[in-house]
Design an enzyme around this catalytic site. Structure first.
Site, PDB file in Angstrom:
ATOM      1  N   ASP A  95      33.238  41.047  44.371  1.00 14.80           N
ATOM      2  CA  ASP A  95      34.176  42.250  44.466  1.00 14.80           C
ATOM      3  C   ASP A  95      33.562  43.517  44.058  1.00 14.80           C
ATOM      4  OD1 ASP A  95      37.565  42.395  44.856  1.00 14.80           O
ATOM      5  OD2 ASP A  95      36.204  44.217  43.716  1.00 14.80           O
ATOM      6  N   GLU A 120      45.384  45.728  49.181  1.00 10.92           N
ATOM      7  CA  GLU A 120      44.771  47.056  49.386  1.00 10.92           C
ATOM      8  C   GLU A 120      44.014  46.883  50.947  1.00 10.92           C
ATOM      9  OE1 GLU A 120      42.137  48.161  46.548  1.00 10.92           O
ATOM     10  OE2 GLU A 120      43.655  48.433  45.095  1.00 10.92           O
ATOM     11  N   HIS A 165      42.276  37.415  52.456  1.00  7.40           N
ATOM     12  CA  HIS A 165      41.144  37.042  51.366  1.00  7.40           C
ATOM     13  C   HIS A 165      41.736  36.601  50.276  1.00  7.40           C
ATOM     14  CE1 HIS A 165      42.381  41.279  50.372  1.00  7.40           C
ATOM     15  NE2 HIS A 165      41.959  41.057  49.539  1.00  7.40           N
ATOM     16  N   MET A 166      40.756  35.664  49.695  1.00  8.60           N
ATOM     17  CA  MET A 166      41.336  34.917  48.399  1.00  8.60           C
ATOM     18  C   MET A 166      40.612  35.673  47.358  1.00  8.60           C
ATOM     19  SD  MET A 166      40.951  30.973  47.507  1.00  8.60           S
ATOM     20  CE  MET A 166      42.389  30.541  48.344  1.00  8.60           C
TER      21      MET A 166
HETATM   22  P1  5GP Z   1      43.547  43.390  47.649  1.00 14.26           P
HETATM   23  O1  5GP Z   1      44.027  44.396  46.677  1.00 14.26           O
HETATM   24  O2  5GP Z   1      43.702  43.733  49.104  1.00 14.26           O
HETATM   25  O3  5GP Z   1      43.771  41.849  47.391  1.00 14.26           O
HETATM   26  O4  5GP Z   1      42.040  43.286  47.072  1.00 14.26           O
HETATM   27  C1  5GP Z   1      40.889  44.047  47.787  1.00 14.26           C
HETATM   28  C2  5GP Z   1      39.573  43.866  46.929  1.00 14.26           C
HETATM   29  O5  5GP Z   1      38.611  44.342  47.740  1.00 14.26           O
HETATM   30  C3  5GP Z   1      39.635  44.824  45.784  1.00 14.26           C
HETATM   31  O6  5GP Z   1      39.581  43.986  44.500  1.00 14.26           O
HETATM   32  C4  5GP Z   1      38.345  45.881  45.947  1.00 14.26           C
HETATM   33  O7  5GP Z   1      37.729  45.871  44.891  1.00 14.26           O
HETATM   34  C5  5GP Z   1      37.644  44.881  47.029  1.00 14.26           C
HETATM   35  N1  5GP Z   1      36.968  45.709  47.914  1.00 14.26           N
HETATM   36  C6  5GP Z   1      37.452  46.884  48.443  1.00 14.26           C
HETATM   37  N2  5GP Z   1      36.561  47.527  49.423  1.00 14.26           N
HETATM   38  C7  5GP Z   1      35.282  46.747  48.966  1.00 14.26           C
HETATM   39  C8  5GP Z   1      34.133  46.731  49.684  1.00 14.26           C
HETATM   40  O8  5GP Z   1      33.366  47.451  50.228  1.00 14.26           O
HETATM   41  N3  5GP Z   1      33.004  45.755  49.213  1.00 14.26           N
HETATM   42  C9  5GP Z   1      33.424  44.753  48.398  1.00 14.26           C
HETATM   43  N4  5GP Z   1      32.530  43.931  48.003  1.00 14.26           N
HETATM   44  N5  5GP Z   1      34.870  44.720  47.742  1.00 14.26           N
HETATM   45  C10 5GP Z   1      35.447  45.442  48.150  1.00 14.26           C
END
Ligand code: 5GP
Length: 115
Positions: free
Chosen positions: A31, A96, A101-102
């Site tokens: 992440d 977000e 994804h997990m």
């Molecule tokens: P969600 O809130 O959708 O469950 O988690 C999305 C995750 O993706 C967040 O923890 C955020 O930091 C991560 N993330 C967002 N954009 C990127 C990216 O471009 N690269 C990586 N490695 N992680 C990302």
């Protein structure tokens, strides 16, 4: 047609990420904003937007998320002490990026789940 997100570009290696594992069904990478010493994402290679969009056709990929989570937890050296797996769904769930994804979080005591 499902809209693509940044995760599809990571899966296709069009943008950089620290990829830890990839096979025909899933891809795993660190992440970008880690919330724990180990914070790793495991995504389906095909862009399923949310848990609400899951069908029986996705079961192999969704099962693989767990297999790979366990493998990476061992690689990270956090399996024995323990870790947390999270899948967020839609806005109240804190999602977000709308590509299923997990989260694999570990490397410190994580405390109780927030409500
Ligand atoms: P969600 O809130 O959708 O469950 O988690 C999305 C995750 O993706 C967040 O923890 C955020 O930091 C991560 N993330 C967002 N954009 C990127 C990216 O471009 N690269 C990586 N490695 N992680 C990302």
């Amino acid at each position: 047609m499902t809209e693509e997100t940044i995760f599809s570009k990571i899966v296709r290696r069009e943008i950089p990420a620290e990829i830890l594992y990839q096979d025909d069904l899933v891809t795993s990478f660190r992440d970008i904003r880690p919330k724990a010493p180990s914070h790793i994402l495991i995504v389906t290679n095909i862009p399923i937007p949310t848990v609400n969009d899951i069908t029986a056709d996705h079961e192999a990929g969704l099962g693989r998320l767990f297999t790979v989570a366990a493998k990476i937890a061992r690689q990270e050296g956090i399996a024995e002490k323990g870790y947390r797996l999270i899948v967020n769904c839609n806005h109240h769930g804190g999602q977000e990026v709308f590509h299923l994804h997990m989260h694999l979080l570990g490397g410190k005591p994580l405390g109780p789940l927030v409500t």
